[in-house]
Scaffold this motif. Structure first.
Motif, PDB file in Angstrom:
ATOM      1  N   GLN A 262       0.823  -1.207   0.000  1.00 19.19           N
ATOM      2  CA  GLN A 262       0.000   0.000   0.000  1.00 19.19           C
ATOM      3  C   GLN A 262       0.856   1.255   0.000  1.00 19.19           C
ATOM      4  O   GLN A 262       0.525   2.249  -0.651  1.00 19.19           O
TER       5      GLN A 262
ATOM      6  N   LYS B  92      -0.731  -2.392  -6.468  1.00 16.24           N
ATOM      7  CA  LYS B  92      -2.052  -2.997  -6.352  1.00 16.24           C
ATOM      8  C   LYS B  92      -1.990  -4.519  -6.439  1.00 16.24           C
ATOM      9  O   LYS B  92      -2.713  -5.224  -5.722  1.00 16.24           O
TER      10      LYS B  92
ATOM     11  N   GLU C 238      -0.710  -5.745  -3.196  1.00 17.98           N
ATOM     12  CA  GLU C 238      -1.737  -5.559  -2.171  1.00 17.98           C
ATOM     13  C   GLU C 238      -2.797  -6.661  -2.253  1.00 17.98           C
ATOM     14  O   GLU C 238      -3.232  -7.197  -1.229  1.00 17.98           O
TER      15      GLU C 238
ATOM     16  N   LEU D 287     -10.606  -6.047  -5.098  1.00 17.85           N
ATOM     17  CA  LEU D 287      -9.421  -5.489  -5.747  1.00 17.85           C
ATOM     18  C   LEU D 287      -9.099  -6.210  -7.050  1.00 17.85           C
ATOM     19  O   LEU D 287      -8.749  -5.573  -8.056  1.00 17.85           O
TER      20      LEU D 287
END
Length: 626
Positions: A115, A120, A123, A173
């Motif tokens: 983060q 991404k 993450e 996500l």
């Protein structure tokens, strides 16, 4: 030339690992480490790949070692992305080793750095890994507590809910990133957590999404798992016919994949499903298939469970002789594998079946044993002989009523007074006064007085207290003898001998005042020695295997390594992990139910039996009290 050789070995190891030959790939990576390199990025990549290779080879201690080297090197050179990946790899390895709290700390570190760096993909992986750790911990706790889905303790429920939360964050996500394969994994794990939580309708919805994505990618193994999970969830909703259809598809795919263990699991599930549907002939057909595969794979646990299921099915058909045969086989296998619950169940079943057949406890079912003579040859244990437990009862001579009333108090009195005399004699020897009462017990008058019983001995109530005072004094002297004496100079020893012994309160106050300088020096020595021990345990980049330190990389190791200072949050997490190390070292209780390769992880048939038993208890009528 040495640098090129190290890189070439590492590239060849990477190629072999990608092709699935992890053992050869790990050998090439180890050779690359032996050659060594001064390129820190290359060495970090080798550590990471080598740790992953050992992870797939199930050599988790070596995997943990190289992932730790990777983390140390990444922190030293200031590679934040590399540190995040190494933390994630450490978390996955610790999860497999059952160190769930430490695994959460490492995966959380992976998430925080990803983060921070705006990564991404990293993450999403970190969220999935954290959910996986909580999922594994919840399953571990639920297995140890032998709980049914939906009937979970609060700790297990909270753990699984955390897993579901992280899976949902991961799903959101990866949808944003458009990663369909990752979406399929998230849907499957969400279905599994909801199943364990008892939310079977939600679990079915997630598993259907997983099935659709598996078909989209042509992933037969994932498709087979989805069908099996859908069958398990429908069982608890009472839709047995739908479960049977899903299990048939599971069986078909397992045969396509040529996985005998999974094929046996599907046969076991189908047999139990048809038992619930009261189609006992088809249930026996699938249980016999499970039994054959279990014998081929040498799975005694699965073989015993198949015999138990076959016995139940034959009882439902009224074939008590066949049922008694399989109940006997179930008993023998349960005794062999140490399944105490299975052994007790088989004994109860055999007693009931023999009663139904009109057989005595010692009678054998000879006709059935001959009918299944081929199966009898499969490793049966010799039966234990009955003991004639009452034949030698007369060998035990119990004291008569007269002896118990008269002699035992006298013997107790002799033992008490003898202990008192021996204690006095030993105390006198200790003080150097000799033993004037050495022949006291040999005097006839003294012995006669003792043999007269406790009423004939004139004792004051404080005799017992005197005895225990002498005993405690004697024991304290023995403890003093075992102490290590402090070295004193002759003058101090003579002065100490000439000084009278002060009272207890005075000794405590004097010791607290006089020993303070020595105490401070002693604690200073402890502090310095402990600090040296801590320094010995610190990570040293010079000890990293394969690292050749040169003038080119020495500056990176010093400057960038010193800049990385852990914060208070890191030490708080470290303290939390250290507190759980004691629990990790405890001896875990043995599994209540042995597991075998042909047995599914979710033995829903035994769960259904417990659920039905609870429903029967709820329907009982309480008798009104008088």
């Amino acid at each position: 030339r040495m640098e090129a050789s190290c890189l070439e070995l590492a590239l060849e190891g990477e190629r072999l690992c990608k092709s699935g030959d992890f053992k050869a790939g790990a050998a090439f990576f180890e050779a690359a480490v032996q050659v060594g390199t001064e390129d820190l990025k290359t060495l970090s990549a080798i550590y990471s790949q080598l740790g992953n290779a050992y992870f797939y080879l199930k050599e988790y201690s070596k995997a943990l070692e190289y992932h730790k080297h990777d983390l140390t090197l990444a922190r030293t050179i200031g590679d934040r992305i590399g540190e995040a990946k190494a933390s994630g790899n450490l978390g996955n390895t610790l999860k497999i080793l059952g160190q769930f709290d430490e695994a959460v700390v490492c995966c959380q570190r992976h998430l925080d750095i990803s983060q921070e760096q705006g990564d991404k993909v990293g993450e999403a992986r970190a969220l999935y890994n954290i959910g996986n750790v909580y999922h594994a911990k919840g399953k571990h706790l639920s297995w140890n507590m032998a709980q049914d889905p939906g009937y979970l303790p609060q700790e297990v429920k909270e753990t699984l809910q955390k897993a579901s939360e992280y899976y949902e964050r991961n799903l959101s996500l990866v949808k944003e990133l458009g990663d369909r394969a990752a979406q399929g994994r998230a849907y499957g794990n969400l279905g599994n957590t909801q199943y364990l939580l008892g939310n079977f309708s939600e679990a079915i919805a997630f598993h259907k999404e997983r099935l659709a994505i598996a078909k989209e990618f042509g992933d037969k193994a994932a498709e087979r798992r989805a069908y099996s999970n859908l069958g398990n969830a429908h069982i608890f909703l009472g839709r047995f016919d739908i479960s049977a259809e899903y299990y048939k598809k599971t069986l078909q795919l397992s045969r396509q994949l040529k996985d005998q263990a999974v094929e046996a699991q599907a046969c076991y599930s189908l047999g139990n499903t048809y038992t619930l549907l009261q189609d006992y002939e088809r249930a026996i057909e699938y249980h016999l298939k499970h039994l054959v595969i279990a014998q081929e794979l040498g799975d005694r646990v699965g073989e015993g469970r198949a015999c138990w299921s076959l016995g139940n099915a034959y009882v439902s058909l009224g074939s008590h002789e066949q049922a008694l045969h399989f109940a006997r086989k179930h008993l023998e296998i349960s005794q062999e594998i140490g399944d105490r619950n299975g052994e007790l169940t088989a004994q109860v079943n055999m007693a009931q079946l023999k009663s139904a057949l009109g057989l005595g406890p010692g009678d054998q079912d000879g006709g059935t044993a001959q009918h299944y003579s081929g199966y009898e040859a499969q490793g049966a244990r010799p039966k234990r002989l009955q003991r004639n437990s009452m034949d030698s009862l007369d060998l035990l001579k119990f004291p008569s009523e007269k002896v118990s009333k008269d002699v035992w108090p006298q013997r107790l009195s002799i033992r008490f007074n003898t202990s008192l005399c021996l204690c006095i004699n030993r105390m006198q020897k200790k003080e150097g006064t000799g033993c004037p009462s050495a022949g006291w017990l040999s005097k006839p008058s003294a012995v006669q007085k003792l043999l007269q019983g406790p009423k004939k001995i004139n004792r004051t109530p404080s005799d017992e207290e005197c005895f225990f005072d002498l005993l405690s004094k004697f024991q304290s002297n023995r403890m003093d003898d075992q102490r290590c004496p402090l070295e004193e100079c002759p003058s101090e020893a003579a002065e100490a001998a000439a000084t009278p012994v002060p009272a207890l309160e005075e000794r405590i106050s004097q010791s607290s005042l006089m020993a303070s300088p020595q105490t401070e020096e002693f604690f200073d020595l402890i502090a310095s020695s402990q600090s040296r021990r801590l320094d010995d345990q610190r990570a040293n980049v010079g000890n990293l295997p394969g690292l050749r330190i040169t003038h080119n990389n020495l500056g990176h190791l010093r400057v960038e390594g010193d800049a990385q200072e852990p914060g208070d949050e890191f030490f708080n997490m470290l303290m939390k992990c250290q507190s759980s190390r004691i629990d990790d070292q405890r001896c875990a209780p043995p599994d209540s139910i042995p597991r075998g390769p042909t047995m599914p992880d979710e033995d829903f048939f035994s769960l259904i039996q417990r659920v039905q038993a609870k429903r029967m208890d709820e329907q009982r009528v309480d008798l009104a009290s008088a």
